[in-house]
Design a protein around this motif. Structure first.
Motif, mmCIF file in Angstrom:
data_model
loop_
_atom_site.group_PDB
_atom_site.id
_atom_site.type_symbol
_atom_site.label_atom_id
_atom_site.label_comp_id
_atom_site.label_asym_id
_atom_site.label_seq_id
_atom_site.Cartn_x
_atom_site.Cartn_y
_atom_site.Cartn_z
ATOM 1 N N ASP A 202 12.981 59.058 -2.789
ATOM 2 C CA ASP A 202 12.456 57.850 -2.829
ATOM 3 C C ASP A 202 10.926 58.123 -2.292
ATOM 4 O O ASP A 202 9.884 57.281 -2.944
ATOM 5 C CB ASP A 202 13.169 56.898 -1.565
ATOM 6 N N LEU A 203 10.735 58.908 -1.464
ATOM 7 C CA LEU A 203 9.434 59.182 -0.843
ATOM 8 C C LEU A 203 8.361 59.917 -2.062
ATOM 9 O O LEU A 203 7.295 59.606 -2.431
ATOM 10 C CB LEU A 203 9.209 60.102 0.108
ATOM 11 N N GLN B 267 22.180 60.719 2.207
ATOM 12 C CA GLN B 267 20.934 60.041 2.478
ATOM 13 C C GLN B 267 19.639 60.420 2.803
ATOM 14 O O GLN B 267 18.735 59.948 2.368
ATOM 15 C CB GLN B 267 21.575 59.344 3.788
ATOM 16 N N ILE C 258 18.384 61.290 -0.888
ATOM 17 C CA ILE C 258 17.812 59.884 -1.390
ATOM 18 C C ILE C 258 16.429 59.531 -0.697
ATOM 19 O O ILE C 258 15.424 59.211 -1.549
ATOM 20 C CB ILE C 258 18.729 58.611 -1.202
ATOM 21 N N ALA C 259 16.310 59.761 0.437
ATOM 22 C CA ALA C 259 15.126 59.394 1.294
ATOM 23 C C ALA C 259 13.836 60.208 0.650
ATOM 24 O O ALA C 259 12.758 59.721 0.576
ATOM 25 C CB ALA C 259 15.052 59.448 2.806
ATOM 26 N N LYS D 151 9.028 59.621 -5.294
ATOM 27 C CA LYS D 151 8.823 58.296 -5.984
ATOM 28 C C LYS D 151 7.468 57.573 -5.864
ATOM 29 O O LYS D 151 6.688 57.053 -6.667
ATOM 30 C CB LYS D 151 10.059 57.555 -6.582
ATOM 31 N N GLU D 152 7.588 57.182 -4.523
ATOM 32 C CA GLU D 152 6.541 56.125 -4.074
ATOM 33 C C GLU D 152 5.172 56.663 -3.855
ATOM 34 O O GLU D 152 4.328 56.232 -4.252
ATOM 35 C CB GLU D 152 7.110 55.581 -2.679
ATOM 36 N N THR E 262 20.334 60.564 -6.454
ATOM 37 C CA THR E 262 19.120 59.942 -6.382
ATOM 38 C C THR E 262 18.524 59.153 -7.325
ATOM 39 O O THR E 262 17.525 58.598 -7.204
ATOM 40 C CB THR E 262 17.932 61.338 -6.295
ATOM 41 N N LYS E 263 19.018 59.141 -8.726
ATOM 42 C CA LYS E 263 18.536 58.633 -9.654
ATOM 43 C C LYS E 263 17.448 59.185 -10.346
ATOM 44 O O LYS E 263 16.851 58.556 -11.344
ATOM 45 C CB LYS E 263 18.375 56.936 -9.585
ATOM 46 N N ASP F 127 19.297 49.186 -11.288
ATOM 47 C CA ASP F 127 19.614 49.309 -9.495
ATOM 48 C C ASP F 127 19.624 47.886 -8.868
ATOM 49 O O ASP F 127 19.692 47.739 -7.486
ATOM 50 C CB ASP F 127 18.316 50.143 -8.812
#
Length: 749
Positions: A387-388, A380, A383-384, A390-391, A331-332, A223
């Motif tokens: 990301d959440l 989007q 993706i958000a 994953k984090e 989203t990968k 990325d």
């Protein structure tokens, strides 16, 4: 030809008058033989390449339309042919391959470069054919756009030119071709890059000691735009898959980056950095040589790099395709396939703890976000959310996107449980310019059986998810064994319902409705009945939700309306006039865009008065799709159909909304009628009748079973009634007999 002239990435079909003039006269040329049984391919190829100039030379075209003709041209021109564009399928399915074999084995033509083309991808040559007969490239005809064809020709001409220039080192040439062919077997980027280092070192007579680096931007699974070590040998092997900047030798880092920036080789007395690029996939090969490279070896390296660059492109594409098969492009995250693999490979010892759980998380009303704010905002948001996850959930939790708006999670229950996930979704998600607060529904399955496959686990969690979606009290469910049995039962019932409906086994019964003042029969309610195989009937409370869930209710609803209209006509023929029939309508019917015109068409074709049909909706239906319901009912009301609202007072309707509905009648639910009698009253029944009067609506009481209830509702001013006191639901033939023998007030004496 300049780069701008290749920006049109399609082969252009010119008219005959547009054919460029011959430009090979009195100039050095590259001889190009086009072998194809399609005349149009010859024309297109010639026109696409007619103004191409490589190293000061233009192309001279020779044409053959079969393998036999091609061999005749080859025998005449020999090694003066630079490139052969060879069709695979001509007079036979393998004519091109046979021609290539005879060219190499019988005519001993080793220098000409062969580019295989085919319009039938199913006839793709085996790898051993490419290796044994020194095929430069293989493409489908649709794949060879103008720019790619030009690129392939330029690369092949360079290869041909360099082969001729080093004839004196035939052994080295065979070694290069053999090396490139072996490297084509490597589908791993890492393995391929290690092979490049090894082969270059072998060509130079050195021990393998070098690295291959590439820009991460060309790799699907990176990325960032950093430079990564994709392959290495010797002392550099420990840096594979690490960022180049992590290397201890800053000089190597600097020189590799310079090579990539300048896009050219760097030759130094102690080292060489070779630039390799094909179709945007670029790499820098650092080799510690320790001596000057003479021109012959430079030419060897050029030919080698020309060959392996195509292979490097192929392994990159293979790598990207492999990742695409297992990774969600947006989203990968792992996709459904990879998430199932993840579930399949969970350690049995973890499952034995009884604390592992898998979950499916479904974003509620995601389609509304896509429709209302646009697909880009929807993407989007996804993706958000990814990301959440994953984090906040960390690496100990496996994650995947397994559906359009469904995420999969697997891990220990302390990390994956309703409280943790609900807390995550309390946060607003940034999607472009929007800050969105979304709701979600969860289905969870505890992992207790090490024999359960990944597909089984997904199925269990999905069953729980579907249960959760039907649960108004909570947004999650845990899978229980009986849920699967219930699911199988539901599916079997839906199949049976569809079969019985298609075989016209469903029945329509009728319950009379009477006027409380005159005590005359003024109408009836149509009630659907589904006979069971064991005798008796399956409850509407069971099969109506199944019909709504499967969508079959739309077809059934139209049949009920048609049947009701037909019965009204039969009653009219029996001199029973001014009877209305009430027909129940569900939410899926309102969602059908053809619902209103179909209703109008059925009533019109039946030649009955529209007011003889009364459409009944429940309070929950009215509130579920308010805009659709109001609009549809107004159109039908204007047409002349009567509208009633059933089960009134059992829900939580907005009074302001109810005033928008074009109603004719309120039904007092049986729940408010059953307690009337022996001195007991019903506040709710009184309120509904009073409300009906104030709104100018008629009222009808359901579930009337006693004379006390009749008297009470009459005193309230209720207009109509239905219930077992008057008549139970009955088939049409019994209804006709009942009407003919009915005497007003006979049940009230």
């Amino acid at each position: 030809m300049s780069q701008s002239e290749y920006e049109n990435d399609e082969l252009v079909f010119f008219d005959e008058d547009d054919t460029p003039a011959e430009n090979t006269k009195d100039r050095e040329v590259w001889n190009l033989l086009v072998v194809d049984d399609d005349e149009e391919i010859h024309s297109v190829t010639r026109l696409a390449l007619s103004d191409l100039e490589v190293n000061g030379r233009v192309l001279k075209f020779y044409h053959a339309y079969s393998g036999k003709e091609a061999l005749e041209v080859m025998e005449k021109l020999g090694n003066k042919i630079a490139i052969i564009l060879l069709d695979v399928v001509m007079e036979t399915d393998d004519a091109g391959l046979v021609t290539a074999r005879k060219m190499r084995e019988e005519l001993k033509l080793d220098e000409p470069r062969i580019i295989l083309r085919t319009g039938q991808p199913g006839y793709a040559p085996e790898e051993k054919i490419i290796k044994e007969y020194d095929i430069n490239d293989y493409k489908t005809k649709t794949e060879l756009t103008r720019s790619k064809l030009v690129t392939t020709i330029i690369a092949s001409i360079r290869s041909y030119q360099q082969i001729l220039s080093i004839k004196q080192n035939r052994e080295g040439l065979r070694k290069i071709i053999h090396s490139a062919s072996n490297l084509l077997e490597e589908h791993s980027v890492k393995g391929y890059c290690e092979g490049v280092v090894t082969q270059i070192s072998s060509l130079m007579g050195l021990d393998a000691d070098g690295i291959v680096c590439a820009r991460a931007g060309s790799m699907l699974d990176k990325d960032d735009n950093g430079v990564y070590v994709l392959g290495a040998a010797g002392e550099f092997a420990t840096y594979i898959n690490q960022k180049l900047e992590n290397m201890h030798d800053t000089r190597i880092v600097h020189q590799v980056i310079q090579c990539l920036l300048r896009k050219e080789h760097i030759f130094d007395k102690d080292f060489t950095v070779l630039y390799m690029c094909s179709a945007g996939h670029e790499a820098a090969v650092f080799v510690r040589i320790g001596k000057d490279i003479d021109e012959t070896h430079k030419q060897l390296l050029e030919v080698f790099l020309s060959s392996v660059s195509v292979g490097y492109e192929n392994v990159n594409l293979f790598h990207e395709l492999r990742l695409a098969a297992y990774r969600d492009w947006l989203t990968k995250l792992p996709n459904r396939t990879e998430f199932i693999n993840l579930l399949d490979n969970i350690d049995e010892e973890k499952i034995a703890t009884g604390k592992m759980v898998a979950a499916l998380v479904d974003i509620n009303h995601f389609a509304d976000i896509n429709d209302g704010l646009g697909q880009e905002v929807g993407n989007q948001l996804l993706i958000a959310v990814a990301d959440l996850l994953k984090e906040r959930l960390g690496d100990s939790v496996g994650k995947g996107r397994i559906g359009a708006d469904v995420f999969g999670l697997v891990g220990f229950e302390e990390d994956i449980n309703p409280k943790v996930l609900n807390d995550l979704f309390k946060e607003h998600f940034k999607a472009g310019e929007h800050s969105l607060l979304v709701n979600m529904t969860m289905g969870l399955a505890k992992l207790t059986d090490s024999e359960a496959s990944g597909l089984d686990i997904i199925k269990y969690a999905n069953i729980a998810l579907n249960r959760a979606k039907r649960n108004a009290a909570s947004n999650y469910e845990y899978y229980l064994g009986e849920m699967e049995e219930q699911t199988f039962w539901r599916l079997a019932m839906m199949r049976q319902l569809r079969t019985d409906f298609s075989e016209r086994k469903l029945q329509l019964w009728y319950q009379p409705q009477v006027c409380l003042k005159s005590e005359k029969i003024i109408g009836m309610e149509a009630l659907l009945r589904w006979p069971s195989k064991e005798g008796g009937f399956i409850s509407p409370a069971v099969f109506v939700p199944l019909a709504e869930y499967s969508g079959l209710i739309v077809e059934i609803g139209m049949w009920v309306l048609e049947e009701s209209c037909r019965r009204i006509k039969e009653l009219q023929a029996l001199k029973v006039d001014n009877m209305r029939i009430a027909v129940n309508i569900s939410v899926p019917q309102f969602r059908d865009p053809h619902f209103v015109p179909h209703v109008m068409k059925i009533i019109t074709n039946s030649k009955i008065c529209p007011s003889q049909i009364e459409l009944e909706i429940t309070e929950s239906v009215a509130m579920d799709e308010p805009n659709i319901v109001v609009e549809s009912l107004k159109a039908l009301k204007d047409f002349g159909v009567s509208i009633a609202i059933d089960d009134f007072g059992t829900g939580f309707s907005s009074m302001s909304y109810l005033q928008q509905l074009p109603l004719d009648r309120l039904k007092v639910d049986r729940a408010f009628v059953k307690d009337i009698g022996e001195g007991r009253s019903s506040f709710f029944a009184e309120t509904i009748v009073t409300l009906g009067k104030k709104l100018g609506l008629d009222t009808i009481a359901e579930g009337i079973e006693t004379r006390e209830q009749v008297a009470y509702m009459q005193n309230l001013g209720c207009d109509e009634a239905q219930g077992f006191l008057y008549a139970k639901p009955m088939p049409f033939d019994e209804l006709v007999a009942f009407i003919s023998s009915y005497q007003p007030g006979q049940y009230l004496q």
